[in-house]
Design an enzyme around this catalytic site. Structure first.
Site, PDB file in Angstrom:
ATOM      1  N   THR A 188     128.636  53.379  30.173  1.00 25.51           N
ATOM      2  CA  THR A 188     128.645  52.459  29.029  1.00 25.51           C
ATOM      3  C   THR A 188     127.298  51.765  28.845  1.00 25.51           C
ATOM      4  OG1 THR A 188     130.940  52.080  29.612  1.00 25.51           O
ATOM      5  CG2 THR A 188     129.966  50.528  28.075  1.00 25.51           C
TER       6      THR A 188
ATOM      7  N   LYS B 167     128.000  36.815  40.814  1.00 22.68           N
ATOM      8  CA  LYS B 167     127.072  36.273  39.803  1.00 22.68           C
ATOM      9  C   LYS B 167     126.660  34.845  40.160  1.00 22.68           C
ATOM     10  CE  LYS B 167     129.324  39.171  36.331  1.00 22.68           C
ATOM     11  NZ  LYS B 167     130.484  39.227  35.440  1.00 22.68           N
TER      12      LYS B 167
END
Ligand code: HSE
Length: 436
Positions: A13, A205
């Site tokens: 993707t 993250k």
């Protein structure tokens, strides 16, 4: 000047988004970078599909080593993911003198220290804007835009899957399991959603942002990681009645005692902008001592949003490739010899406010017993909600919000409350942040 040559490892993707955006905007990108940027080689196990995605315009191979060993390649983009093969390939690419761009949060959060050290020794850049919050340029903001500030805290909605699920649970009053199935059907959640719903992806993250914000090494293993799997629709409803929304927040906070590094469901006042971030969107709120609070909002995943971050890194590297490595922006914002190893606090030492829900028998003195325990533990109540028992019921819910206190005080008080004969089952505890 001849264009910079890029090799792409993995064309799914994000890889195909990167190829397409780079091609579509090639003139503007070259005008910004000072020279053309061209993907000339792609490695993917599915060679046929890779050829289709690149319209037969680039060399496609199945062996990634052919890319990282190719002397004509200047920058390697790693979009394989995971910590196994991806780590080997990144380290080999660095050893071969290639700059690296990666969207791999798991790799940077767990092996970033080793990777940055290798890159520094070799004088190459490892760029990872796409690893945190997809298209939002939060790494650039933390590392450069906010460089004047002492960063005090970061609070982020940095996982779109869980934010989508929480939005649906709130909107439709549905339980977690039902919404997860629907999210999988609609393609918002992966077939194996573990990393998202258990908070691991958000913690990766957060770990990266905390390192840049505070000048500490990446240390994912010390983060508190709690997902949304045990969150109940009842608590979302009660929170709403008290003026709060529940979000899965990643929180990194500098305190006098150390750094808090935690991902967990959190009550946030409904009036805060970040509380109104819905669906699969991401947002990161950063408090710096000079600038105050700044908020960054956008798409945290997806083909072209993530490609936007990958290409920003390609442009940065293209501009800086010829600069003396000593004068580049350090990987983690602080010069490597100026990093500090401030301790990450254990959860028992963190300070925050709490939402407590308990099921009690509706009889004289129950509330007095509970509030006595809280007072003895030096926990101050800021709001309370008690529902009348439903028709024919002798039990009811009591919900309390507390002022700030240490987690260990709350844990001790909960153990005492649960031991009361009038309290049924476990006390539900959800942390609360005012974010002001
Ligand atoms: N799975 C992530 C999310 C995106 O749901 O936000 C990639 O980190």
């Amino acid at each position: 000047m001849k264009s910079i040559k890029v090799g792409l490892l993995g064309i799914g993707t994000v890889g195909s988004g990167t190829f397409n955006v780079l091609k579509r905007n090639q003139q503007e990108i070259a005008a910004r970078a000072g020279r053309g940027i061209e993907i000339t080689m792609v490695a993917d196990l599915n060679v046929e599909r890779a050829r289709e995605l690149t319209n037969g315009e680039v060399e496609v191979v199945s062996d990634a080593n052919l890319v990282i060993n190719n002397p004509d390649i200047d920058i390697v983009i790693e979009l394989i993911g995971g910590y196994g093969i991806a780590k080997d390939l990144v380290l080999k690419a660095i050893a071969n003198g290639k700059h690296v761009v990666t969207a791999n949060k798991a790799l940077i959060a767990t092996h970033g220290n080793e990777i940055f050290k290798a890159a520094q020794e070799k004088g190459v850049i490892v760029a990872f804007e796409a690893a945190v919050a997809g298209g939002i340029p939060i790494i650039k903001a933390l590392r450069e835009g906010l460089t004047a500030n002492r960063i005090e805290w970061i609070a982020g909605i940095i996982n779109g899957t869980t934010n989508f699920i929480l939005s649906e649970m709130r909107d439709k009053g549905l339980d977690f399991d039902v919404v997860l199935k629907e999210a999988q059907r609609l393609g918002y959640a992966e077939a194996d959603p573990t990393f998202d719903i258990e908070g691991v992806d958000a913690a990766h993250k957060l770990t990266i942002m905390a390192a840049i914000a505070f000048g500490i090494p990446v240390q994912f293993a010390k983060a508190h990681v709690e997902g949304i799997t045990s969150l109940q629709a009842t608590d979302i409803r009660y929170a709403e009645q008290l003026g709060y929304r529940i979000k899965l927040l990643g929180i990194a906070k500098r305190t006098a005692a150390g750094v808090e590094l935690r991902v967990h469901p959190t009550l946030v006042p409904a009036s805060r902008l970040i509380a109104n971030v819905e669906g699969a969107m991401n947002a990161v709120l950063v408090r710096g001592d000079a600038v105050g609070e700044t908020l960054y909002y956008g798409k945290g995943a997806g083909s072209e949003p993530t490609a936007s971050a990958v290409i920003a890194d390609l442009v940065d590297i293209t501009r800086l490739a010829t600069a003396d490595p000593e004068h580049r922006v350090p990987h983690l914002a602080f010069q490597p010899d100026a990093m500090t190893d401030i301790q990450i606090l254990p959860m028992s030492e963190i300070t925050t406010s709490y939402y407590l829900r308990m099921r009690v028998t509706d009889e004289t003195g129950v509330l007095a017993d509970v509030t006595r325990i809280l007072a003895d533990s030096l926990i101050s109540i800021s709001a309370m909600l008690q529902k009348e028992p439903a028709e024919g019921e002798t039990r009811t819910d009591i919900i309390m919000l507390t002022h700030q206190t240490q987690e260990k005080n709350v844990e001790a008080a909960i153990a005492k409350i649960e031991a009361l004969a009038t309290v049924v089952g476990a006390v539900t505890k959800i942390r609360l942040e005012e974010l002001n």
